[in-house]
Design an enzyme around this catalytic site. Structure first.
Site, short mmCIF file in Angstrom:
data_model
loop_
_atom_site.label_atom_id
_atom_site.label_comp_id
_atom_site.label_asym_id
_atom_site.label_seq_id
_atom_site.Cartn_x
_atom_site.Cartn_y
_atom_site.Cartn_z
N ASP A 40 -36.85 14.74 35.62
CA ASP A 40 -35.93 14.53 36.73
C ASP A 40 -35.12 13.25 36.53
O ASP A 40 -35.67 12.22 36.12
CB ASP A 40 -36.71 14.46 38.05
CG ASP A 40 -35.82 14.58 39.27
OD1 ASP A 40 -35.13 13.59 39.60
OD2 ASP A 40 -35.81 15.65 39.89
N ASP A 83 -49.75 11.12 37.52
CA ASP A 83 -50.53 12.35 37.54
C ASP A 83 -52.01 11.94 37.57
O ASP A 83 -52.33 10.77 37.32
CB ASP A 83 -50.19 13.16 36.29
CG ASP A 83 -51.14 14.30 36.03
OD1 ASP A 83 -51.41 15.07 36.97
OD2 ASP A 83 -51.65 14.41 34.90
N ASP A 115 -49.39 13.80 31.49
CA ASP A 115 -49.73 14.33 30.17
C ASP A 115 -49.15 15.72 29.90
O ASP A 115 -48.91 16.08 28.76
CB ASP A 115 -51.26 14.37 29.98
CG ASP A 115 -51.94 15.33 30.94
OD1 ASP A 115 -51.57 15.36 32.13
OD2 ASP A 115 -52.86 16.06 30.51
N ARG A 132 -65.51 25.12 29.94
CA ARG A 132 -64.12 24.70 30.10
C ARG A 132 -63.51 24.31 28.75
O ARG A 132 -62.41 24.75 28.40
CB ARG A 132 -64.05 23.53 31.08
CG ARG A 132 -62.70 22.83 31.15
CD ARG A 132 -62.78 21.61 32.05
NE ARG A 132 -62.81 21.97 33.46
CZ ARG A 132 -61.75 22.02 34.25
NH1 ARG A 132 -60.55 21.71 33.78
NH2 ARG A 132 -61.86 22.35 35.52
N SER A 156 -55.92 26.69 34.08
CA SER A 156 -55.30 27.48 35.14
C SER A 156 -53.78 27.52 35.08
O SER A 156 -53.15 26.84 34.28
CB SER A 156 -55.76 26.95 36.50
OG SER A 156 -55.39 25.59 36.64
N THR A 212 -36.32 9.79 37.89
CA THR A 212 -37.52 9.10 37.39
C THR A 212 -37.31 8.60 35.96
O THR A 212 -36.45 9.09 35.23
CB THR A 212 -38.75 10.03 37.39
OG1 THR A 212 -38.58 11.05 36.40
CG2 THR A 212 -38.97 10.66 38.75
N ARG A 229 -60.62 16.78 34.96
CA ARG A 229 -61.65 17.13 35.92
C ARG A 229 -62.84 16.18 35.91
O ARG A 229 -63.90 16.50 36.45
CB ARG A 229 -62.14 18.58 35.72
CG ARG A 229 -61.16 19.62 36.14
CD ARG A 229 -60.71 19.53 37.59
NE ARG A 229 -61.79 19.58 38.55
CZ ARG A 229 -61.93 18.76 39.57
NH1 ARG A 229 -61.06 17.78 39.75
NH2 ARG A 229 -62.92 18.89 40.42
N ASP A 260 -55.25 14.33 36.53
CA ASP A 260 -55.98 14.90 35.38
C ASP A 260 -55.28 14.59 34.06
O ASP A 260 -54.10 14.90 33.89
CB ASP A 260 -56.06 16.42 35.53
CG ASP A 260 -57.36 16.88 36.15
OD1 ASP A 260 -58.22 16.04 36.41
OD2 ASP A 260 -57.51 18.09 36.39
#
Length: 254
Positions: A228, A14, A214, A147, A185, A231, A23, A16
């Site tokens: 999954d 991943d 994370d 934020r 978001s 993985t 960000r 972020d």
């Protein structure tokens, strides 16, 4: 030198909260660590953000640099991706569910967000991407300070969790999934277009796929790929923790 065992293993990250602070841009030290790790094992990234944002975070806006850092690069959960420098077909949420349903969803989201009381609101509440819609109650144009203020407010009041539940109740029958994404978001995408989407490109070439993220708890946008069966999932708490997990995996490959 890459060993036979490590050549059939890939590390998938991943972005972020995993390779970078949320960000923020990658540190030179973390980038160098990835360059050294890639000498031993193939690397991939799968982010929920669009390609432009990921390029900004990981490669100083340099597309060629980004594609040179990883063997596979997936933005928007893999709906816009590359193997090396070769692009995969781009997927479209617009084609998948149609403009009428999209507009119904967006109209509902705007009405819902207009009634939420927050410390501040800014702009860019709806971001339309190739394979998903990103909904932000505070607005993506908020400052870093704003934020972080929202992050704390959301922890106390469950703003995004409640929003996600409302979206799922009203639009789940449209074949859509809803996930809490990043810090501010909610991601909306067709069922199956979560981060597991990228696995179709990796499974044929690799026996072991390690994923580092994370937001791996149920409802987070890393959960599906983390859980999954194809993985080996690793939950991390930031770039430094990611580095420790990777070092442990590399030791096992030696």
């Amino acid at each position: 030198m890459t060993s036979p065992a490590s050549s059939r293993t890939i590390l998938v990250f991943d972005v972020d909260g995993t390779l970078t602070a949320a960000r923020q841009t990658i540190t030179p030290e973390m980038r160098e660590f990835l360059i050294e790790a890639r000498k031993r094992v193939p690397l991939a990234i799968v982010g929920g953000s669009d390609f432009k944002k990921i390029t900004e975070q990981l490669a100083d806006h340099d597309k060629d640099l980004l594609l040179s850092l990883f063997d596979y690069t997936f933005s928007e959960n893999g709906l816009y991706g590359f193997k090396g420098t070769e692009p995969y077909p781009v997927q479209s949420i617009q084609k998948a569910i149609g403009d009428a349903k999209l507009q119904e969803l967006i109209n509902f989201a705007l009405r819902y967000m207009s009634d939420i009381q927050l410390p501040v609101k800014r702009g860019n509440f709806v971001e339309f991407r190739n394979g998903m819609i990103n909904l932000s109650p505070i607005g993506r144009s908020c400052s870093q300070e704003e934020r972080m203020q929202f992050v704390e407010f959301d922890k106390k009041h469950g703003i995004r969790q409640k929003f996600t539940e409302q979206l799922r109740e009203k639009f789940g029958q449209y074949g859509l999934q809803f996930a809490i994404g990043g810090q501010i978001s909610v991601d909306v995408f067709p069922t199956g277009w979560d981060k597991t989407f990228c696995l179709q490109y990796l499974v044929p070439d690799f026996d072991t796929i390690h994923f580092f993220g994370d937001k791996t708890a149920p409802g987070g946008n890393d959960h599906e790929i983390f859980a999954d069966e194809r993985t080996v999932g690793h939950t991390v708490e930031g770039p430094e923790d990611t580095r420790k997990h990777v070092e442990n995996v590399l030791k096992e490959l030696d």
